[in-house]
Design a protein around this motif. Structure first.
Motif, mmCIF file in Angstrom:
data_model
loop_
_atom_site.group_PDB
_atom_site.id
_atom_site.type_symbol
_atom_site.label_atom_id
_atom_site.label_comp_id
_atom_site.label_asym_id
_atom_site.label_seq_id
_atom_site.Cartn_x
_atom_site.Cartn_y
_atom_site.Cartn_z
ATOM 1 N N UNK A 231 17.852 53.706 21.350
ATOM 2 C CA UNK A 231 17.352 54.276 20.105
ATOM 3 C C UNK A 231 17.095 53.144 19.128
ATOM 4 N N UNK A 232 15.844 52.934 18.749
ATOM 5 C CA UNK A 232 15.528 51.807 17.903
ATOM 6 C C UNK A 232 15.429 52.134 16.448
ATOM 7 N N UNK A 233 15.901 53.284 16.027
ATOM 8 C CA UNK A 233 15.735 53.680 14.639
ATOM 9 C C UNK A 233 16.781 53.077 13.717
ATOM 10 N N UNK A 234 17.906 52.532 14.300
ATOM 11 C CA UNK A 234 18.912 51.829 13.511
ATOM 12 C C UNK A 234 19.495 52.690 12.426
ATOM 13 N N UNK A 235 19.663 52.082 11.246
ATOM 14 C CA UNK A 235 20.302 52.774 10.137
ATOM 15 C C UNK A 235 19.479 53.954 9.646
ATOM 16 N N UNK A 236 18.143 53.883 9.766
ATOM 17 C CA UNK A 236 17.326 55.000 9.310
ATOM 18 C C UNK A 236 17.665 56.266 10.057
ATOM 19 N N UNK A 237 17.834 56.162 11.382
ATOM 20 C CA UNK A 237 18.206 57.336 12.167
ATOM 21 C C UNK A 237 19.591 57.799 11.794
ATOM 22 N N UNK B 190 10.259 61.167 22.760
ATOM 23 C CA UNK B 190 9.049 61.449 21.985
ATOM 24 C C UNK B 190 8.176 60.211 21.854
ATOM 25 N N UNK B 191 8.796 59.049 21.709
ATOM 26 C CA UNK B 191 8.027 57.818 21.559
ATOM 27 C C UNK B 191 7.298 57.437 22.843
ATOM 28 N N UNK B 192 7.758 57.953 23.995
ATOM 29 C CA UNK B 192 7.100 57.653 25.266
ATOM 30 C C UNK B 192 5.804 58.428 25.454
ATOM 31 N N UNK B 193 5.669 59.552 24.754
ATOM 32 C CA UNK B 193 4.443 60.360 24.777
ATOM 33 C C UNK B 193 4.045 60.743 26.202
ATOM 34 N N UNK B 194 4.972 61.390 26.918
ATOM 35 C CA UNK B 194 4.711 61.800 28.292
ATOM 36 C C UNK B 194 3.824 63.039 28.324
ATOM 37 N N UNK B 195 3.027 63.141 29.351
ATOM 38 C CA UNK B 195 2.196 64.324 29.558
ATOM 39 C C UNK B 195 3.014 65.415 30.240
ATOM 40 N N UNK B 196 2.536 66.677 30.237
ATOM 41 C CA UNK B 196 3.275 67.744 30.937
ATOM 42 C C UNK B 196 3.509 67.433 32.418
ATOM 43 N N UNK B 197 2.525 66.826 33.082
ATOM 44 C CA UNK B 197 2.708 66.472 34.490
ATOM 45 C C UNK B 197 3.804 65.424 34.648
ATOM 46 N N UNK B 198 3.823 64.443 33.767
ATOM 47 C CA UNK B 198 4.830 63.386 33.851
ATOM 48 C C UNK B 198 6.224 63.937 33.591
#
Length: 286
Positions: free
Chosen positions: A3-9, A186-194
């Motif tokens: 998770x790269x959101x750090x303190x913001x997350x 969510x950041x990977x943006x996978x398709x339904x098939x993937x």
């Protein structure tokens, strides 16, 4: 770092638009020490057990007169219990994801052709990661709030008469891990098939103990990974490390315990029902 959101997350601001899990800022603002990466003592214990904590001193004084207690008290922010702020809306969305997960299993011929015992073992081992992938695919929005807790003095004095909850309660730290995991998908943006191919790779886990047809499950696992890699090559032809990165992120799904999912999403709707048993019933595998 997954998770790269750090303190913001950590402060409850993860993602943008409809794709964010929100930990309410008022709850964090009211507790300036509410940090999921806060300091710990040298022995690895959480900060609420430190010798200079006023609560720890109070607990020690009162507990000494009552003798040893089988329960462990933790007052630090990361172990504070939370619940859904809008349980009706979120639980309905979660139930929809669970129904889609069951439908995925029902209409997967390679799963239906396995021995019933192997189906049960694979399901018990994988329903939580599959459900998490469903949450990510449907971009379910989740908002939690801190559960009200009795005062420290009241909690200590009434401890022996307070029954322990049958279902483990969700904690701020657990929800934060869930938040990180989903936001990364969510950041990977996978398709339904993937997503479907990744679900197959997770479902057909040849390392599941007790399988009768482990070799066949292993071949199904390899096949699912192969078609996932091929789909990613078409979707991300320039990103050569996409496949390895997705498998790495998928490995973090196991860090989210099924008990957290049951407590957060299903306990408000189904009470203490066994979600694994419920899925087995829906698949007629009991």
């Amino acid at each position: 770092m997954v998770c790269g959101e750090g303190r913001a997350a950590e402060q409850g601001l993860v993602g943008a638009g409809r794709r964010h899990l929100l930990l309410p800022r008022p709850a964090l603002a009211d507790h300036p020490t509410m940090s999921l990466t806060g300091p710990t003592t040298g022995s690895g214990a959480c900060e609420c057990q430190g010798g200079d904590s006023q609560h720890a001193i109070l607990y020690s004084l009162l507990s000494r007169s009552r003798g040893p207690s089988p329960h462990t008290h933790c007052l630090c922010a990361r172990h504070r219990t939370v619940c859904l702020r809008a349980p009706q809306q979120t639980c309905v969305a979660a139930a929809g994801v669970l129904a889609k997960t069951v439908a995925f299993l029902q209409y997967l011929p390679s799963f239906a052709l396995l021995p019933p015992g192997d189906q049960r073992l694979l399901l018990v081992n994988s329903w939580a990661p599959l459900f998490l992938l469903g949450l990510a695919q449907d971009a379910v929005t989740i908002e939690v709030t801190e559960m009200p807790a009795p005062s420290m003095l009241k909690k200590i004095l009434l401890e022996e008469r307070s029954p322990e909850p049958q279902t483990p309660q969700a904690t701020l730290a657990g929800v934060y891990r869930l938040q990180c995991c989903l936001h990364t998908f969510w950041s990977l943006d996978l398709s339904p098939k993937e997503y479907a191919y990744l679900k197959g790779a997770i479902l057909f886990n040849p390392d599941t103990p007790g399988l009768q047809s482990a070799s066949h499950v292993e071949s199904l696992h390899r096949e699912a990974k192969q078609v996932l890699q091929e789909a990613l090559a078409l979707h991300h032809p320039v990103d050569q490390g996409c496949f390895a990165r997705i498998l790495l992120v998928a490995s973090t799904l196991k860090s989210i315990p099924p008990a957290l999912l049951s407590s957060l999403f299903f306990h408000p709707m189904f009470g203490d029902a066994d979600i694994t048993r419920l899925i087995l019933d829906m698949l007629l595998l009991t």
